[in-house]
Write an enzyme that holds these catalytic residues in place. Structure first.
Site, PDB file in Angstrom:
ATOM      1  CG  ASP A 242      -0.351  -0.472   2.472  1.00 55.84           C
ATOM      2  OD1 ASP A 242       0.870  -0.703   2.484  1.00 55.84           O
ATOM      3  OD2 ASP A 242      -1.065  -0.603   3.471  1.00 55.84           O
TER       4      ASP A 242
ATOM      5  CB  THR B  64       3.428   0.781  27.610  1.00 61.44           C
ATOM      6  OG1 THR B  64       4.744   0.669  27.028  1.00 61.44           O
ATOM      7  CG2 THR B  64       3.068  -0.512  28.322  1.00 61.44           C
TER       8      THR B  64
ATOM      9  CG  ASN C 192      -8.028 -13.498   3.080  1.00 61.52           C
ATOM     10  OD1 ASN C 192      -9.040 -14.145   3.379  1.00 61.52           O
ATOM     11  ND2 ASN C 192      -6.873 -14.056   2.840  1.00 61.52           N
TER      12      ASN C 192
HETATM   13  N1  LIG Z   1       7.064  -6.540   3.190  1.00 64.30           N
HETATM   14  C1  LIG Z   1       5.967  -6.014   3.729  1.00 64.30           C
HETATM   15  N2  LIG Z   1       5.914  -4.693   3.967  1.00 64.30           N
HETATM   16  C2  LIG Z   1       4.816  -4.145   4.518  1.00 64.30           C
HETATM   17  C3  LIG Z   1       3.667  -4.917   4.806  1.00 64.30           C
HETATM   18  C4  LIG Z   1       3.741  -6.324   4.551  1.00 64.30           C
HETATM   19  O1  LIG Z   1       2.798  -7.082   4.812  1.00 64.30           O
HETATM   20  N3  LIG Z   1       4.903  -6.824   4.019  1.00 64.30           N
HETATM   21  N4  LIG Z   1       2.553  -4.328   5.313  1.00 64.30           N
HETATM   22  C5  LIG Z   1       2.425  -2.874   5.217  1.00 64.30           C
HETATM   23  C6  LIG Z   1       1.426  -2.406   6.173  1.00 64.30           C
HETATM   24  S1  LIG Z   1      -0.214  -2.498   5.726  1.00 64.30           S
HETATM   25  C7  LIG Z   1       1.745  -1.881   7.350  1.00 64.30           C
HETATM   26  S2  LIG Z   1       0.514  -1.368   8.383  1.00 64.30           S
HETATM   27  C8  LIG Z   1       3.137  -1.701   7.733  1.00 64.30           C
HETATM   28  C9  LIG Z   1       3.429  -2.203   9.114  1.00 64.30           C
HETATM   29  O2  LIG Z   1       4.803  -2.228   9.308  1.00 64.30           O
HETATM   30  P1  LIG Z   1       5.449  -1.650  10.585  1.00 64.30           P
HETATM   31  O3  LIG Z   1       4.911  -0.295  10.878  1.00 64.30           O
HETATM   32  O4  LIG Z   1       6.904  -1.703  10.446  1.00 64.30           O
HETATM   33  O5  LIG Z   1       4.867  -2.638  11.702  1.00 64.30           O
HETATM   34  P2  LIG Z   1       5.301  -4.114  12.118  1.00 64.30           P
HETATM   35  O6  LIG Z   1       6.280  -4.670  11.134  1.00 64.30           O
HETATM   36  O7  LIG Z   1       4.086  -4.878  12.401  1.00 64.30           O
HETATM   37  O8  LIG Z   1       6.019  -3.887  13.496  1.00 64.30           O
HETATM   38  C10 LIG Z   1       7.006  -2.882  13.647  1.00 64.30           C
HETATM   39  C11 LIG Z   1       7.671  -2.954  14.986  1.00 64.30           C
HETATM   40  O9  LIG Z   1       6.741  -2.736  16.053  1.00 64.30           O
HETATM   41  C12 LIG Z   1       7.279  -3.361  17.193  1.00 64.30           C
HETATM   42  N5  LIG Z   1       6.259  -3.439  18.230  1.00 64.30           N
HETATM   43  C13 LIG Z   1       5.476  -4.494  18.575  1.00 64.30           C
HETATM   44  N6  LIG Z   1       4.631  -4.134  19.566  1.00 64.30           N
HETATM   45  C14 LIG Z   1       4.876  -2.818  19.845  1.00 64.30           C
HETATM   46  C15 LIG Z   1       4.316  -1.868  20.766  1.00 64.30           C
HETATM   47  O10 LIG Z   1       3.387  -2.142  21.494  1.00 64.30           O
HETATM   48  N7  LIG Z   1       4.808  -0.608  20.736  1.00 64.30           N
HETATM   49  C16 LIG Z   1       5.836  -0.247  19.929  1.00 64.30           C
HETATM   50  N8  LIG Z   1       6.269   1.015  19.981  1.00 64.30           N
HETATM   51  N9  LIG Z   1       6.403  -1.128  19.069  1.00 64.30           N
HETATM   52  C17 LIG Z   1       5.911  -2.384  19.011  1.00 64.30           C
HETATM   53  C18 LIG Z   1       7.794  -4.671  16.653  1.00 64.30           C
HETATM   54  O11 LIG Z   1       8.799  -5.188  17.506  1.00 64.30           O
HETATM   55  C19 LIG Z   1       8.337  -4.282  15.280  1.00 64.30           C
HETATM   56  O12 LIG Z   1       9.724  -4.090  15.279  1.00 64.30           O
HETATM   57  O13 LIG Z   1       4.009  -2.388   6.866  1.00 64.30           O
HETATM   58  C20 LIG Z   1       3.743  -2.209   5.510  1.00 64.30           C
HETATM   59  N10 LIG Z   1       4.819  -2.814   4.778  1.00 64.30           N
HETATM   60  N1  LIG Z   2      -5.712 -10.262  12.451  1.00 63.57           N
HETATM   61  C1  LIG Z   2      -5.117  -9.225  11.867  1.00 63.57           C
HETATM   62  N2  LIG Z   2      -5.828  -8.422  11.060  1.00 63.57           N
HETATM   63  C2  LIG Z   2      -5.229  -7.397  10.422  1.00 63.57           C
HETATM   64  C3  LIG Z   2      -3.859  -7.082  10.609  1.00 63.57           C
HETATM   65  C4  LIG Z   2      -3.117  -7.945  11.484  1.00 63.57           C
HETATM   66  O1  LIG Z   2      -1.904  -7.761  11.704  1.00 63.57           O
HETATM   67  N3  LIG Z   2      -3.769  -8.999  12.072  1.00 63.57           N
HETATM   68  N4  LIG Z   2      -3.294  -6.023   9.935  1.00 63.57           N
HETATM   69  C5  LIG Z   2      -4.178  -4.947   9.513  1.00 63.57           C
HETATM   70  C6  LIG Z   2      -3.530  -4.050   8.540  1.00 63.57           C
HETATM   71  S1  LIG Z   2      -2.197  -3.153   9.097  1.00 63.57           S
HETATM   72  C7  LIG Z   2      -3.972  -3.881   7.269  1.00 63.57           C
HETATM   73  S2  LIG Z   2      -3.257  -2.698   6.260  1.00 63.57           S
HETATM   74  C8  LIG Z   2      -5.095  -4.674   6.732  1.00 63.57           C
HETATM   75  C9  LIG Z   2      -4.810  -5.133   5.312  1.00 63.57           C
HETATM   76  O2  LIG Z   2      -5.892  -5.753   4.780  1.00 63.57           O
HETATM   77  P1  LIG Z   2      -5.989  -5.914   3.173  1.00 63.57           P
HETATM   78  O3  LIG Z   2      -5.582  -4.617   2.566  1.00 63.57           O
HETATM   79  O4  LIG Z   2      -7.315  -6.443   2.882  1.00 63.57           O
HETATM   80  O5  LIG Z   2      -4.822  -6.916   2.798  1.00 63.57           O
HETATM   81  P2  LIG Z   2      -4.702  -8.405   2.316  1.00 63.57           P
HETATM   82  O6  LIG Z   2      -4.798  -9.326   3.453  1.00 63.57           O
HETATM   83  O7  LIG Z   2      -3.442  -8.408   1.551  1.00 63.57           O
HETATM   84  O8  LIG Z   2      -5.923  -8.739   1.354  1.00 63.57           O
HETATM   85  C10 LIG Z   2      -5.981  -8.222   0.082  1.00 63.57           C
HETATM   86  C11 LIG Z   2      -6.640  -9.227  -0.837  1.00 63.57           C
HETATM   87  O9  LIG Z   2      -6.868  -8.557  -2.074  1.00 63.57           O
HETATM   88  C12 LIG Z   2      -6.459  -9.353  -3.153  1.00 63.57           C
HETATM   89  N5  LIG Z   2      -5.989  -8.418  -4.181  1.00 63.57           N
HETATM   90  C13 LIG Z   2      -4.785  -7.816  -4.255  1.00 63.57           C
HETATM   91  N6  LIG Z   2      -4.737  -6.998  -5.314  1.00 63.57           N
HETATM   92  C14 LIG Z   2      -5.944  -7.071  -5.924  1.00 63.57           C
HETATM   93  C15 LIG Z   2      -6.498  -6.442  -7.073  1.00 63.57           C
HETATM   94  O10 LIG Z   2      -5.866  -5.646  -7.750  1.00 63.57           O
HETATM   95  N7  LIG Z   2      -7.786  -6.769  -7.405  1.00 63.57           N
HETATM   96  C16 LIG Z   2      -8.523  -7.639  -6.658  1.00 63.57           C
HETATM   97  N8  LIG Z   2      -9.776  -7.848  -7.005  1.00 63.57           N
HETATM   98  N9  LIG Z   2      -8.016  -8.246  -5.566  1.00 63.57           N
HETATM   99  C17 LIG Z   2      -6.745  -7.972  -5.200  1.00 63.57           C
HETATM  100  C18 LIG Z   2      -5.392 -10.265  -2.625  1.00 63.57           C
HETATM  101  O11 LIG Z   2      -5.395 -11.485  -3.348  1.00 63.57           O
HETATM  102  C19 LIG Z   2      -5.778 -10.424  -1.158  1.00 63.57           C
HETATM  103  O12 LIG Z   2      -6.517 -11.585  -0.947  1.00 63.57           O
HETATM  104  O13 LIG Z   2      -5.319  -5.815   7.548  1.00 63.57           O
HETATM  105  C20 LIG Z   2      -5.494  -5.459   8.916  1.00 63.57           C
HETATM  106  N10 LIG Z   2      -5.987  -6.624   9.587  1.00 63.57           N
HETATM  107  S1  SF4 Z   3       5.361  -3.975  -2.891  1.00 65.66           S
HETATM  108 FE1  SF4 Z   3       5.265  -1.970  -1.905  1.00 65.66          FE
HETATM  109  S2  SF4 Z   3       7.412  -1.442  -1.373  1.00 65.66           S
HETATM  110 FE2  SF4 Z   3       7.437  -3.141  -2.869  1.00 65.66          FE
HETATM  111  S3  SF4 Z   3       7.656  -2.149  -4.867  1.00 65.66           S
HETATM  112 FE3  SF4 Z   3       5.463  -2.466  -4.531  1.00 65.66          FE
HETATM  113  S4  SF4 Z   3       4.737  -0.552  -3.563  1.00 65.66           S
HETATM  114 FE4  SF4 Z   3       6.981  -0.576  -3.403  1.00 65.66          FE
HETATM  115 MO   LIG Z   4      -1.458  -1.696   7.472  1.00 59.24          MO
END
Ligand SMILES: Nc1nc2c(c(=O)[nH]1)N[C@H]1C(S)=C(S)[C@@H](COP(=O)(O)OP(=O)(O)OC[C@H]3O[C@@H](n4cnc5c(=O)[nH]c(N)nc54)[C@H](O)[C@@H]3O)O[C@H]1N2
Ligand SMILES: Nc1nc2c(c(=O)[nH]1)N[C@H]1C(S)=C(S)[C@@H](COP(=O)(O)OP(=O)(O)OC[C@H]3O[C@@H](n4cnc5c(=O)[nH]c(N)nc54)[C@H](O)[C@@H]3O)O[C@H]1N2
Ligand code: SF4
Ligand SMILES: [Mo]
Length: 735
Positions: A21, A224, A423
């Protein structure tokens, strides 16, 4: 298909990656109408922004398991068996069944769940459809991510700010841990700022990659963060490190805030957070000294104290003079030349009576119509448009309330569930409830690329196009004022269609076609860029990004987009809703000796985005299994060896993970990865491709102790648990 010839015969297209994203600008090489390679942009601003998920995206899109024709369920719901149908057959039946649900239960019985990527391509059509049929019950993964943060920021100062990494003196990461393969542009911006001399403060229980790079690392206890902010405010207020002039002119409730902060002497904060008082003082001074930024973090939008923690970030930004100044955090507003997608959402079409039915708003109003509606006059006054929906996080229903209504019919039944690229079974808390909710539907439609565990429960799976296969205009989630075009590089396979077409076609089938007058997605894109280009095609050929110069301190002319027109350190609105008007600290529930350890859901996998991508062999071989991180000493105490399979249990349920020793984890804390299922495992039934073995959503509680009060989103950071060694899980293969 011809082999890729780098010397000629290939065309290059400019795309925005939606495999995660963060929206990197990338290039695609196209040979004979097929994308053969994704590589980085040659624009120096974007050149280093690429990761392995972007590079391997075409492999995922060409995967033989991709859904490329509409599928209809055969057999019982959840059997995981489908047959091919035409779009027309599917749409006719879906429209008839939606009509039936609406006639029988009312339009609020239709709920929609979407995700992050989808906001970049549907041009506001999702909410438009819902508003026109009259349903307020929209939920999204962003409720547990930047969406809820955006809504809370709006309560405090009327917009969700962007950090100015290029000019800031200090960056503060509350857990947020971008890496080389996770949110690369943010990682690169931070590394660039550090090279320039900016300081880095990281708060993380674990010595993360970013903590390794930090000038100050504060190893706080999970969950915290809000308490730690009170510690900082204590130092900043007592030492008068805040911007007294700004506070006097532009903030309401400073005296009340001061009194609340006085309840948090540093010895109390040290006891709650585990961070020594002298480190709190040192880091607070560094934050307040120059211009500082607290970039958005998902860590504070997934805690029982989320609303308070996010408000405390906002308060720190405001009183330390970091709002809407270069080097601080900018309130960008709308692009004056290109209408953002909120404009197409038609929130004005939803009646107050239907808004009032939004699920969860009574108990947890913050991101629902109930609270966001109160900002509309101010939003119009400051930003010139009433219904701004930043990061799709405003005007949402509360997910756990929607699943309860779907499962039990309380307070009213929800019987149709439309899923667009999300999902949901695995993307919220309490998977057992979500499963029960989905099994109790009259209609489920999933617009997907793959037969995910959620799609396995659907009546119809409709095939979506991918980001290499569509034109789109990305407006920074309505959060920044920049717009970026993404060019279609190839035709979608089979009968795949875009998100715009999905809503347009359902709307037409339901007789709402007059509100969806655009024939093609490109017609809307042409309309949106009409102020700056003769067509989207020309726009995309001209701009990598369309930006207008930022203006700072706009509040001096128009005030802030809050009810008072000022920064609301103290919130009358929250008070009227029956909440504490000031941020506060809510203790953990009493310890249960049956769950002596603690866990957090998080640390994103470099190889995958959220629940996706496990089907791509090149990525999967790098990380074949879900891993529980544990300190070797804690593992020894639990009798575990590296590589052992374990059952990690909370009071909600259990999840199977493989033990991985990590010296940088604190003792007693476990890391559970998000989003695991195995596409190679059997579909449907009690397997759901391994979701019942591996998905973290099973162990995320969503009862009152584990929901943030004001927003109703779940607590993922510091959940009591226990761990037991088990035999290697049996992998039931798909046929
Ligand atoms: N490759 C890859 N990149 C991603 C994503 C992915 O699925 N794959 N997801 C994207 C999305 S949607 C998001 S939201 C971001 C999330 O990515 P980040 O913001 O980096 O979050 P996380 O990787 O879940 O955790 C980051 C850190 O939070 C620490 N942490 C755990 N609990 C706590 C707490 O209570 N307080 C504090 N201060 N730290 C804590 C963990 O030790 C970890 O080092 O990444 C994005 N980038
Ligand atoms: N239990 C739990 N829930 C969470 C989180 C967690 O850590 N734990 N993390 C939260 C966070 S930070 C985030 S950002 C959200 C993310 O939630 P989502 O943004 O919904 O992320 P995904 O789980 O990757 O689901 C995306 C789905 O969309 C499909 N997809 C991808 N690209 C396309 C497209 O171009 N077209 C169509 N039609 N489908 C597509 C993929 O196959 C996948 O199944 O989840 C949140 N929910
Ligand atoms: S998956 Fe995310 S970090 Fe990787 S190239 Fe695509 S937009 Fe950039
Ligand atoms: Mo996220």
């Amino acid at each position: 298909m011809n082999a890729y010839d780098p010397k000629g015969g290939a065309e290059t297209k400019n795309l925005i990656c939606s495999s995660c994203d963060i929206q990197c600008t990338l290039h695609a090489k196209v040979v004979d109408g097929q994308v053969v390679k994704i590589h980085s942009s040659d624009n120096p601003i974007f050149r280093d922004n690429i990761c392995m998920k972007g590079i391997y995206a075409p492999k995922g899109f060409a995967h033989p398991d991709r859904v490329i024709y509409p599928l209809k369920r055969v057999g019982e719901r959840g059997s995981g068996e489908f047959e091919r149908v035409t779009w027309d057959e599917a749409l006719t039946d879906i429209a008839a069944r939606l009509r039936k649900v609406i006639d029988q239960y009312g339009p609020e019985a239709v709920a929609v769940s979407t995700s992050d990527w989808n906001t970049s391509t549907e041009n506001g059509m999702t909410r438009r459809f819902m508003n026109l049929i009259g349903s307020p019950n929209y939920i999204s993964g962003v409720a547990l991510c930047a969406g809820n943060t955006a809504a809370v920021n709006r309560l405090v100062y009327g917009w969700f700010p962007q950090p100015d990494f290029s000019n800031t003196d200090c960056i503060v990461l509350f857990g947020h841990n971008p890496k080389r393969h996770s949110w690369v542009p943010v990682f690169n911006a931070i590394v660039g700022a550090q090279k320039r001399g900016a300081k880095l403060i990281v708060l993380d229980p674990r010595k993360s990659e970013m903590a390794e790079r930090a000038d100050i690392w504060l190893p706080l206890k999970p969950g915290t963060d809000a308490a730690l902010c009170f510690g900082w405010l204590n130092v900043i207020i007592n030492e008068k490190l805040y911007d007294e002039d700004f506070v006097a002119k532009w903030c309401v409730g400073f005296e009340e805030l001061k009194a609340r902060v006085a309840e948090f002497p540093l010895d109390r904060v040290e006891a709650i957070t585990g961070v020594p008082a002298d480190m709190i003082i040192k880091s607070a001074r560094l934050y307040a000294e120059g211009l500082s930024v607290i970039p958005w973090t998902p860590i504070t939008d997934q805690q029982r104290n989320s609303t308070s923690a996010i408000r405390l970030h906002c308060i720190l930004r405001a009183i330390c003079g970091n709002l809407d100044v270069p080097g601080g955090e900018t309130l960008q507003g709308l692009n004056p030349d290109i209408p953002q997608k909120s404009v197409y959402e038609m929130h004005e079409a939803l009646s107050q009576a239907q808004r009032d039915k939004q699920l969860g708003a009574d108990k947890h109003p913050v991101f629902t119509y109930r609270a966001m509606g109160q900002l509309e006059d101010a939003t119009e006054r400051v930003w010139g448009f009433r219904h701004i929906n930043i990061v799709n996080g405003s005007y949402m229903a509360v997910p756990s309330a929607v699943f309860r209504a779907m499962a039990d019919g309380n307070p009213y039944p929800v019987k149709a569930f439309l899923i667009q690229g999300n999902n949901p079974l695995m993307s919220y808390a309490n998977m057992k409830l979500i499963h029960r909710a989905m099994m109790n539907q009259d209609l489920i439609v999933a617009n997907e690329h793959f037969i995910t565990p959620s799609a396995q429960l659907a009546d119809y799976i409709l095939p979506g196009d991918a980001w290499t296969e569509r034109n789109s205009l990305l407006d920074g989630y309505g959060w920044s004022a920049g717009n970026k075009p993404s060019q279609k590089a190839m035709e979608p396979p089979g009968k795949c269609r875009g998100a715009f077409e999905f809503w347009r076609d359902i709307a037409h089938a339901m007789g709402l076609g007059n509100h969806f007058p655009w024939e093609r997605n490109e017609d809307i894109l042409d309309e949106r860029v009409a102020g700056v280009a003769s067509s989207f095609e020309e726009f995309a050929a001209t701009y990598d990004a369309y930006l207008t110069p930022l203006q700072y301190k706009k509040y001096e002319k128009v005030g802030f987009a809050t009810r008072s027109g000022k920064v609301e350190l103290y919130s009358e609105m929250l008070k009227e809703f029956g909440f504490d008007p000031l941020p506060y600290w809510r203790e953990e529930p009493e310890a249960d000796p049956a769950f002596p350890l603690s866990l957090f859901m998080g640390v994103r996998e470099d190889e995958y985005f959220q629940t996706g991508h496990r089907h791509i062999p090149e990525l999967r071989e790098r990380r074949p299994e879900p891993e529980m991180y544990i300190h070797p000493k804690t593992a020894a105490e639990q009798g575990l060896s590296e590589g052992d399979w374990v059952l990690v249990e909370t009071k909600e349920g259990g999840v199977k993970l493989r033990t991985s020793f990590k010296g940088n984890m604190p003792e007693g804390l476990l890391r559970v990865p998000h989003g695991w299922w195995k596409p190679e495992m059997a579909r449907g039934g009690t397997c759901l491709s391994g979701a019942w073995d591996y998905a973290d959503a099973q162990i995320c509680p969503d009862d009152d102790d584990y929901l943030d009060r004001e927003q109703g989103i779940p607590h993922f950071k510091g959940v009591p648990c226990r761990v037991t060694r088990i035999a290697n899980p049996v992998q039931v293969a798909a046929e």
